[in-house]
Write an enzyme that holds these catalytic residues in place. Sequence first.
Site, PDB file in Angstrom:
ATOM      1  N   GLU A 150       0.823  -1.213   0.000  1.00 27.58           N
ATOM      2  CA  GLU A 150       0.000   0.000   0.000  1.00 27.58           C
ATOM      3  C   GLU A 150       0.854   1.259   0.000  1.00 27.58           C
ATOM      4  OE1 GLU A 150      -4.341  -1.039   2.001  1.00 27.58           O
ATOM      5  OE2 GLU A 150      -3.026   0.402   2.984  1.00 27.58           O
ATOM      6  N   HIS A 164       2.692  -6.239   3.427  1.00 29.92           N
ATOM      7  CA  HIS A 164       2.357  -7.376   4.287  1.00 29.92           C
ATOM      8  C   HIS A 164       2.650  -8.657   3.523  1.00 29.92           C
ATOM      9  CE1 HIS A 164      -1.157  -9.961   6.070  1.00 29.92           C
ATOM     10  NE2 HIS A 164       0.003 -10.281   6.620  1.00 29.92           N
ATOM     11  N   HIS A 309      -2.874  -8.201  15.248  1.00 34.17           N
ATOM     12  CA  HIS A 309      -2.028  -8.063  14.056  1.00 34.17           C
ATOM     13  C   HIS A 309      -2.772  -7.388  12.915  1.00 34.17           C
ATOM     14  CE1 HIS A 309      -4.355 -11.239  12.222  1.00 34.17           C
ATOM     15  NE2 HIS A 309      -3.495 -11.466  11.247  1.00 34.17           N
ATOM     16  N   LYS A 383      -2.614  -5.805  -4.701  1.00 34.22           N
ATOM     17  CA  LYS A 383      -3.032  -7.020  -4.005  1.00 34.22           C
ATOM     18  C   LYS A 383      -2.511  -8.251  -4.738  1.00 34.22           C
ATOM     19  CE  LYS A 383      -5.529  -7.681  -1.120  1.00 34.22           C
ATOM     20  NZ  LYS A 383      -5.288  -7.940   0.328  1.00 34.22           N
TER      21      LYS A 383
END
Length: 384
Positions: A150, A164, A309, A383
Site C-alpha cells: 500500500e 504485508h 495483528h 493485491k
Amino acid sequence: MRIITTERLPIKIWAREVEEGALEQARHLANHPYARHHIALMPDVHQGYGMPIGGVLATEGVIIPNAVGVDVGCGVRAVRTNQTVEAVRPRLRDILNQIQRAIPTGFNHHKKPQSSPLFHRAPDVPVIREELENARYQLGTLGGGNHFIEIQRDEQDYVWIMLHSGSRNFGKKVADYYNRLAINLNERYGPPVPREWQLAYLPLDTHEGQNYLAAMQYCLEFARENRAHMMKVILEICHSLLPDFTWGEELDVHHNYAFLEKHFGQQVMVHRKGAVRAVGDVIVPGSMGSPSYICRGLANPESFASCSHGAGRVMGRNEARRRIPVEKVIKEMQALGVELFKAKKGDLAEECRQAYKDIDQVMEDQRDLVEIKIKLRPLGVVKG
C-alpha cells in the site's frame, strides 16, 4: 478485557465478540497439558487451524507448530517518505503499475534466482534443504490472500509505504512437516492431546523440537528478508519517478512465531498466531481500503505483551465471494479514492472491508495494549 474461568486455565478476551469455532479452539488451548498461566485472545481473533488467529499461548517445555501457523514469520513492514500526497498523486498510478510489474504476486515467482547471504546460512534441517532452491525464486514475492503493498498518507499528508507478506512456501512446508511429525510422536510417546484439537506438540529438549526451532527461526529471517527485498524495489521505483525522494527508518514486525520469554516469573514459549509483540513501535494494518496504524506497544502483561495483528476476519473467504459482488468492491474502492491494482479480480471480495472487523473498533478494544501514534489511510494498493 473479560475472562472465562470454566476451563483449566483462564481465557482472557479483548474481543467484543468471538465466533464459537474460535472460542472452542481457545478452550482446547486452555486445557492443553503444557499451556501455562492463561490464554489471551486479541480483539481481531477468529478461527484458524488448531489455534485461533489472534491468539497468544504460553507453553512450558514444548512448542506447537499449529500454534505458529503455516505462514511462519508473516508480518508487516512500513516506512515514512519525505514526499507529500500532492507530490505523489500525479505519479501514483505509474508507481503502482511499476510495482505490480516488478514484484510477482499470487503464485508467481521470479524467473531468475535472487541472491541473498541468507541462502548461505540455512540450517541443516531436511525440510529447509528441500525447499532452498525454490526459495531463491520466491525471495521478493508478495504472495496472495491478505498480502498487500500500500501507498498511504498520514495526517500530516506525508506518504508512507507499507507491505504485508511472509515466508512464502518455506513457512507452509515447515508447518506441515513438523505438525505431522508432532502428531506421530504424541501418539507414540506423549501425554494424549485429542487429535481433533490439531495441537500436537514437540518437546523442546528433543532433536525434533530443536530442528523445528531452527527451521522456524530461518523462516522468520527469510520472511523479514522477503519484505526488505520488496521494499528496496518499491523505494527504487519511487526514487526513479519522484525528484528528491528519500525515506526514513523501516519498521518491521512479525505476527506468526514463537519465542522463549519470561512472563509471570516463568520462562515460557510464547506462541503468537496473528498477534504482535507489543513492545516498542508496532504496526497494526487494516483491511483493504481501511486505515492502518503505527502504535507504541504498552507491553501489557495480561496479554503476554501482545496486541492484534490487524482487523481480523468476520467472514470466511468462500462466504465473502458468495455474498459480495466484485463490482461492489471495486466501486467502493473508487468511492474511497483508492487506486486498486490486482491482476486477477475474481477473488477480490475475500479481502474487502466487509469481510473483516472494523479496524477502528479493534483499536478501541485494545487501548490497554497499544497507544496509537500515527493513523494511515490508503491511497493505492497492490493485491496478490
